[in-house]
Write a protein that holds these residues in place. Structure first.
Motif, PDB file in Angstrom:
ATOM      1  N   LYS A   1       1.959  60.319  68.624  1.00 58.75           N
ATOM      2  CA  LYS A   1       3.171  60.159  67.817  1.00 58.75           C
ATOM      3  C   LYS A   1       3.057  59.005  66.825  1.00 58.75           C
ATOM      4  CE  LYS A   1       6.061  61.676  71.658  1.00 58.75           C
ATOM      5  NZ  LYS A   1       6.745  61.171  72.856  1.00 58.75           N
ATOM      6  N   GLY A   2       2.006  58.206  66.958  1.00 61.33           N
ATOM      7  CA  GLY A   2       1.868  57.051  66.082  1.00 61.33           C
ATOM      8  C   GLY A   2       2.764  55.888  66.477  1.00 61.33           C
ATOM      9  N   TRP A   3       3.057  55.791  67.769  1.00 59.88           N
ATOM     10  CA  TRP A   3       3.959  54.746  68.261  1.00 59.88           C
ATOM     11  C   TRP A   3       3.189  53.613  68.939  1.00 59.88           C
ATOM     12  CZ3 TRP A   3       8.111  57.713  71.679  1.00 59.88           C
ATOM     13  CH2 TRP A   3       8.895  58.534  70.847  1.00 59.88           C
ATOM     14  N   ALA A   4       3.596  52.388  68.651  1.00 58.31           N
ATOM     15  CA  ALA A   4       3.277  51.271  69.545  1.00 58.31           C
ATOM     16  C   ALA A   4       4.577  50.894  70.249  1.00 58.31           C
ATOM     17  CB  ALA A   4       2.737  50.083  68.773  1.00 58.31           C
ATOM     18  N   ILE A   5       4.479  50.632  71.553  1.00 59.35           N
ATOM     19  CA  ILE A   5       5.654  50.216  72.322  1.00 59.35           C
ATOM     20  C   ILE A   5       5.592  48.694  72.465  1.00 59.35           C
ATOM     21  CG2 ILE A   5       6.976  50.545  74.448  1.00 59.35           C
ATOM     22  CD1 ILE A   5       6.552  53.173  72.980  1.00 59.35           C
ATOM     23  N   VAL A   6       6.696  48.030  72.149  1.00 60.84           N
ATOM     24  CA  VAL A   6       6.736  46.562  72.232  1.00 60.84           C
ATOM     25  C   VAL A   6       7.824  46.121  73.218  1.00 60.84           C
ATOM     26  CG1 VAL A   6       5.842  46.237  69.880  1.00 60.84           C
ATOM     27  CG2 VAL A   6       8.330  46.368  70.255  1.00 60.84           C
ATOM     28  N   ASP A   7       7.738  44.846  73.615  1.00 61.73           N
ATOM     29  CA  ASP A   7       8.656  44.339  74.648  1.00 61.73           C
ATOM     30  C   ASP A   7       9.932  43.734  74.070  1.00 61.73           C
ATOM     31  OD1 ASP A   7       7.773  41.917  73.655  1.00 61.73           O
ATOM     32  OD2 ASP A   7       7.196  41.090  75.604  1.00 61.73           O
ATOM     33  N   ALA A   8      10.254  44.067  72.833  1.00 60.31           N
ATOM     34  CA  ALA A   8      11.572  43.724  72.273  1.00 60.31           C
ATOM     35  C   ALA A   8      12.300  45.031  72.015  1.00 60.31           C
ATOM     36  CB  ALA A   8      11.437  42.945  70.971  1.00 60.31           C
ATOM     37  N   GLY A   9      13.402  45.222  72.705  1.00 55.28           N
ATOM     38  CA  GLY A   9      14.236  46.407  72.474  1.00 55.28           C
ATOM     39  C   GLY A   9      15.546  45.957  71.851  1.00 55.28           C
ATOM     40  N   TRP A  10      16.596  46.739  72.093  1.00 54.50           N
ATOM     41  CA  TRP A  10      17.869  46.333  71.465  1.00 54.50           C
ATOM     42  C   TRP A  10      18.436  45.084  72.096  1.00 54.50           C
ATOM     43  CZ3 TRP A  10      21.664  46.149  74.970  1.00 54.50           C
ATOM     44  CH2 TRP A  10      21.753  47.121  75.976  1.00 54.50           C
TER      45      TRP A  10
END
Lengths: 376, 376
Positions: B268-277
């Motif tokens: 999907k071309g996603w990086a997941i990071v540890d800052a959310g809303w």
């Protein structure tokens, strides 16, 4: 202290509703034959979590290591940190385990598993790691049939770590609003996570825990064969997003924001209140659901829902209350300055996070202040 | 402490940028010949507000009485509470004034003015009250030609209160994005608020203060004839909403959220990071502007803007970083696990509020922790 003596805005918990929500979920999990591990990110509040544990929860789920530290300090040992492990946080996780916390961490890539194993070996700590499974394309995790699943399992196992199980969260369940769809996504969450565990076991590795959950799927699942535990968070309060999904009535929402009318724009049919987005949060989760509740559904101070009145707009410390459809030009008479209202939130996790404490109203009308924490 | 040693997520202030933003606004106000009264709701942080005062600000604006209490305790006397007064909060305002705080309060209705006057007389306290003027239909206030304006002024004056002036906020300035429109709304804010003051004076009452302001109008006004002071808040940090309005470049945004890559969904071309809303806030203020930045614009750890990468999605503690347009299937190589990024926020007031402290990076790279408070 009672409701009348509270300053506004305030985050109010209806304690009787909260206990009913806790009982409803726990009894369902008992009937389905699984352990229940509430997600404490919803409230970050010791009194709420104690009520969940007293009702039969086994361990907790956290979204930050600060939550793990705080709830370990208050006596809970069995904790899963359900966010993919950042290598730089391993020292913090190690410190918790060295103090006796039974902390489980999560990985969904070989790179992450390698970092955990390298750090664990260097510190002679066999971290317990659960592999995150992607059951619906929602966010993180490895799909059950991906080759990476066995590669991660092998990396952990060969690296001397304790491969404890698999974990999934069908976050896309929030996108549905019929019983059939919810049952389908619940079964998908169950079957795909169980499938991942079976593949790991077929490769000759242990995989004891099969942990799934979201509030909608937990409440919709017909059976949980192969699952050992369920996680859910927002069910403890419920909210308008969950109401639109179809899992709770507005009369079951245990969290509301108490606010005071401070002005009017009668031509527009607006009452201005002293709860804005700082008190409600900026969460507009109902925006794309079947009913858009703006920033919240307005109730009288006693909790009676005023079905046509919404918080239709919000600035930092100002909310705009108006009637859906035709403007109420009599709103200044209906809600004079000083009138106190309660607003049901779109998203209990986000609204709670804006407040340093909850004001918990017991069945006798007494109010206790229940602190909550924030930050990382 | 330096940037590399910070845990993530963290709210980072670029101190040099912040000082430039403060200087820019203060010099503009000096040139326009008005006092400047920053709105401290943006940061609720003593170190930031001290820098604003040191640069020449005269008094502060607050959005809660808690802000008034905290900043009075830190030595600031001249405070306007710029939210319509709830009668139940008068005791709290009285306590501040009795301690020596020069607190001004706001009314925009006869009912509110009567409540203030009755309480003030009962406690022998001539509250200083400013009348809120509606200059753009944005929220609260009395339009300048409304009969209610003189009725409120008379109620305060006859009631023994100190009618100190008029106050307006052209909040609709956020809806524009051309220089001409901003100049027009700035002039409208000025002229309508001045008009209200003139009507009060023509009725034989004093109206010393004419207080207006928002960040866009403060930066667009050509002249401020008849105005005595300007208020603005978000200019101290700037953000992506203000960038879309056209008042700052992204290189002037002083606030960002430091985050760590914790996973990928390469297909999907996603990086997941540890800052959310929870770290960014749920503010989607750019959603209806000329460029929708999702939950924020991604930069390298050193602050270099990666113009094509946005935080396109957010859960509570997970953010999804992706490239605008075509997915970046190489994202796992570009931003491997452990990569640290910085995310420029949509709305600095909302993002700051999610954090117990700012991490302030000085020009030498040293980081100081600047606490901020929240709640009511």
């Amino acid at each position: 202290m009672d409701l009348e003596s509270l300053n506004t805005p305030a985050a109010v918990i209806d304690v009787a509703r909260m206990h009913r929500n806790i009982e409803r979920m726990q009894q369902r999990m008992n009937a389905l034959g699984v352990r229940f591990r509430p997600h404490v990110k919803t409230t970050k509040c010791e009194q709420v979590v104690r009520a969940q544990m007293d009702a039969g929860a086994r361990g907790i789920t956290v979204s930050t290591l600060k939550e793990a530290e705080q709830f370990f300090a208050s006596g809970i040992r069995d904790i899963v940190y359900a966010v993919g492990m950042a290598p730089a946080k391993l020292a913090q996780a190690l410190a918790l385990r060295r103090q006796g916390c039974d902390l489980k961490i999560v990985a969904d890539s070989v790179a992450c598993a390698e970092a955990i194993a390298a750090f664990g070996r260097a510190h002679e700590e066999p971290f317990e790691v659960w592999i995150e499974i992607d059951v619906d394309g929602h966010r993180s995790g490895i799909t059950p049939d991906d080759d990476a699943l066995l590669a991660v399992a092998a990396t952990l196992s060969n690296g001397g770590m304790h491969l404890g199980g698999v974990l999934a969260h069908a976050g896309s369940s929030y996108d549905y609003d019929t019983r059939d769809e919810l049952m389908r996504i619940a079964e998908q969450e169950r079957s795909r996570c169980v499938r991942a565990a079976e593949r790991i076991r077929a490769a000759g590795l242990r995989c004891d825990v099969v942990s799934i959950g979201s509030t909608p799927t937990a409440l919709a699942a017909e059976h949980l064969e192969g699952v050992t535990e369920v996680r859910a968070g927002v069910y403890v309060m419920f909210d308008l997003v969950m109401h639109n999904v179809g899992v709770n009535d507005t009369s079951e929402i245990a969290l509301s924001v108490l606010t005071t009318v401070i002005g009017h724009q009668s031509e527009k049919g607006w009452a201005i209140v002293d709860a804005g987005w700082m008190a409600m949060s900026r969460d507009r989760g109902t925006q794309r659901q079947k009913r858009d509740f703006g920033y919240g559904l307005v109730c009288r101070e006693n909790g009676e829902v005023l079905g046509e009145y919404l918080m239709s707009g919000a600035n930092q410390e100002h909310g705009i209350v108006s009637r859906s459809g035709t403007p109420d030009h009599e709103i200044a008479k209906r809600f004079p300055i000083g009138t106190r209202l309660r607003v049901l939130p779109n998203h209990a996790c986000a609204t709670g996070a804006q407040h340093p404490a909850y004001q918990a109203i017991g069945p006798d009308g007494n109010v206790e202040t229940w602190p909550r924490f924030y930050g990382w």
